[in-house]
Design an enzyme around this catalytic site. Structure first.
Site, short mmCIF file in Angstrom:
data_model
loop_
_atom_site.label_atom_id
_atom_site.label_comp_id
_atom_site.label_asym_id
_atom_site.label_seq_id
_atom_site.Cartn_x
_atom_site.Cartn_y
_atom_site.Cartn_z
N ASN A 101 -12.69 -29.18 9.86
CA ASN A 101 -12.66 -30.66 9.76
C ASN A 101 -13.00 -31.31 11.09
O ASN A 101 -12.27 -32.14 11.62
CB ASN A 101 -11.32 -31.17 9.20
CG ASN A 101 -10.12 -30.87 10.08
OD1 ASN A 101 -10.14 -29.95 10.88
ND2 ASN A 101 -9.08 -31.67 9.93
N ASP A 311 -1.32 -24.49 12.71
CA ASP A 311 -1.85 -25.81 12.37
C ASP A 311 -1.91 -26.70 13.61
O ASP A 311 -1.68 -27.92 13.54
CB ASP A 311 -1.04 -26.48 11.25
CG ASP A 311 -1.81 -27.63 10.58
OD1 ASP A 311 -3.00 -27.82 10.90
OD2 ASP A 311 -1.22 -28.33 9.74
N HIS A 315 -4.28 -34.61 19.06
CA HIS A 315 -4.67 -36.02 18.95
C HIS A 315 -4.44 -36.68 20.29
O HIS A 315 -3.60 -36.23 21.08
CB HIS A 315 -3.84 -36.73 17.87
CG HIS A 315 -4.15 -36.25 16.48
ND1 HIS A 315 -5.35 -36.46 15.87
CD2 HIS A 315 -3.40 -35.55 15.60
CE1 HIS A 315 -5.34 -35.92 14.66
NE2 HIS A 315 -4.17 -35.35 14.47
N PHE A 329 -1.82 -37.83 11.67
CA PHE A 329 -0.94 -36.70 11.36
C PHE A 329 -1.30 -35.52 12.25
O PHE A 329 -2.48 -35.22 12.43
CB PHE A 329 -1.13 -36.26 9.90
CG PHE A 329 -0.67 -37.26 8.89
CD1 PHE A 329 0.65 -37.27 8.46
CD2 PHE A 329 -1.55 -38.19 8.34
CE1 PHE A 329 1.08 -38.18 7.49
CE2 PHE A 329 -1.13 -39.11 7.37
CZ PHE A 329 0.19 -39.10 6.95
#
Ligand code: DOR
Ligand code: ZN
Length: 429
Positions: A101, A311, A315, A329
């Site tokens: 992604n 995971d 950010h 998230f």
């Protein structure tokens, strides 16, 4: 604090217990490393070899993370392949599978090859998970077969669930003979709605929109049914609910070849961290209640959950400083993974070998990877752990380009002392 550098030409690791997850056996023995390979320690020149005193340590296979977000291409301000692999090395990881992604998403054989080329020579081995759908739009299958031929090790639209069950069913049918798992982000978007935390008494009290356990449960159930129907290989990512664990347990009991992972944060943390409106704890799926956390731990103890995956989701500070509704998230997780996992699972009664298995043999089995045997001739792929060391996770421990972690300031038992690969090493100082 630690240092990252080229692996010393000759290194002697003395006094440690060696645990080889490939054989499940432990032994007490010194290990030699020369020119990036394991050698008989007797073949080292004592005046030339650097010595790593591993007294009180366990020397084992480097950790394998099958779920990390490195943001290259497109968001190199959050993470690059270089900084992500430095974070991995500091966390004891020697191999990482990166999620597609990115911007643009890795949804073509060219994209897979480009990432693999850029990752050559990095301190850790980076492998690529290809997108299930073109542009991760959830509309049309990507070139799965061609991506596999280019080196993709699994397929996922992670971050975005595949809403269309028919499309996921086709992905499972097409990939059945490829021998690689399909990983569907397990959240029903309609049930999740605009939830920013677990739906609970606490979310009501805080006045924050909740994401119910059924959002995960419904998606996991659908995916298990499709795996059963097609005979395809489903891997359930970041399982966070008792409901999800119970379903995977039930379907495994029926003989389905499904696998599942849990993150360090879902096995070690709860929604209580949301009390201070701390956006660093905002993650998808959300941190849940203590009851759910314990169910995830129980799933790891009884083998329902096959492995741990971080995971790792970097950010920027600016993005995470927005209010709870707007902040993205995700949290970084590579550098703190072993500390949080070891602290939690040791308290739950798991031994160090079991914990190491969940970070090595477990993920390797999910992906069909071979482990590197811990014997002379093998490339160096090691981590040195000090299970009894207490330490506090601080910014100095972060190598990621981002620092969005709710674990900062937490004290853990069990620390990575050193990580070795042919392309680099990390040593705690
Ligand atoms: O919290 C998350 N962040 N969950 C995901 O599935 C995606 C990830 C991201 O890419 O930031
Ligand atoms: Zn996900």
């Amino acid at each position: 604090m630690g240092q990252q550098a080229a692996l010393p030409k000759e290194l002697l690791i003395t006094g440690g217990k060696i645990y080889d997850p490939a054989t499940g056996k432990s032994r007490r023995e010194d290990l030699g490393v020369k020119d990036g390979r394991l050698v008989d320690p007797a073949s080292l020149r004592p005046e030339k070899a650097q010595v790593l005193d591993a007294t009180g340590c366990v020397v084992t296979h480097g950790f394998i993370d099958i779920h990390a977000h490195f943001r290259e291409p497109g968001r190199e301000d959050k993470e690059t392949l270089v900084t992500g692999s430095q974070a991995a090395l500091a966390g004891g990881f020697t191999r990482v599978c990166v999620m597609p992604n990115t911007d643009p998403p890795i949804d073509s054989p060219e994209g897979v090859r480009a990432t693999l080329e850029r990752a050559e020579g990095l301190p850790v081995r980076v492998q690529v998970i290809g997108a299930i759908t073109k542009g991760q739009r959830g509309e049309e299958l990507a070139e799965l077969r061609e991506m596999r031929a280019a080196g993709a090790v699994a397929f996922s639209d992670d971050g975005q669930p595949i809403r269309d069950g028919q499309l996921l069913k086709r992905a499972l049918q097409y990939t059945k003979d490829l021998g690689v798992p399909v990983i569907n982000h397990a959240e029903d978007v309609h049930l999740r709605a605009d939830g920013v935390m677990n739906e609970s008494a606490l979310s009501t009290r805080l006045g924050l929109p909740g994401n119910p356990v059924e959002a995960e449960g419904a998606m996991i159930y659908r995916d298990l049914l499709l795996a059963q129907d097609t005979g395809g290989r489903v891997h359930i990512p970041h399982i966070s609910t008792a409901l999800g664990v119970a379903q995977v347990r039930a379907f495994k009991g029926l003989g389905l070849a499904v696998t599942a992972e849990a993150t360090p944060h879902h096995l070690g943390l709860t929604e209580e961290l949301m009390r201070g409106f701390n956006t660093q704890a905002k993650v998808a799926p959300p941190l849940r209640t203590e009851e759910n956390r314990q169910a995830v731990v129980a799933g790891l103890l009884d083998g329902t959950i096959d492995c741990i995956a971080t995971d790792h989701a970097p950010h920027t500070v600016e993005e995470k400083e927005q209010d709870m509704l707007r902040a993205p998230f995700g949290m970084i997780g590579l550098e703190s993974a072993f500390g949080l996992v070891h602290t939690t699972l040791r308290a739950a009664g798991m031994d160090i070998e079991g914990i190491i298995n969940l970070l090595t043999a477990g993920p390797a089995a999910v992906m069909g990877f071979d482990l590197t045997p811990l014997k002379p001739g093998s490339p160096a792929e090691l981590v040195v752990l000090r299970p009894d060391e207490e330490w506090t996770f601080t910014r100095e421990d972060i190598y990621s380009r981002s620092r969005n972690s709710p674990m900062l300031g937490m004290t853990f038992t069990g620390r990575v002392v050193a990580t070795l690969t042919p392309n680099g090493w990390f040593i705690q100082s």
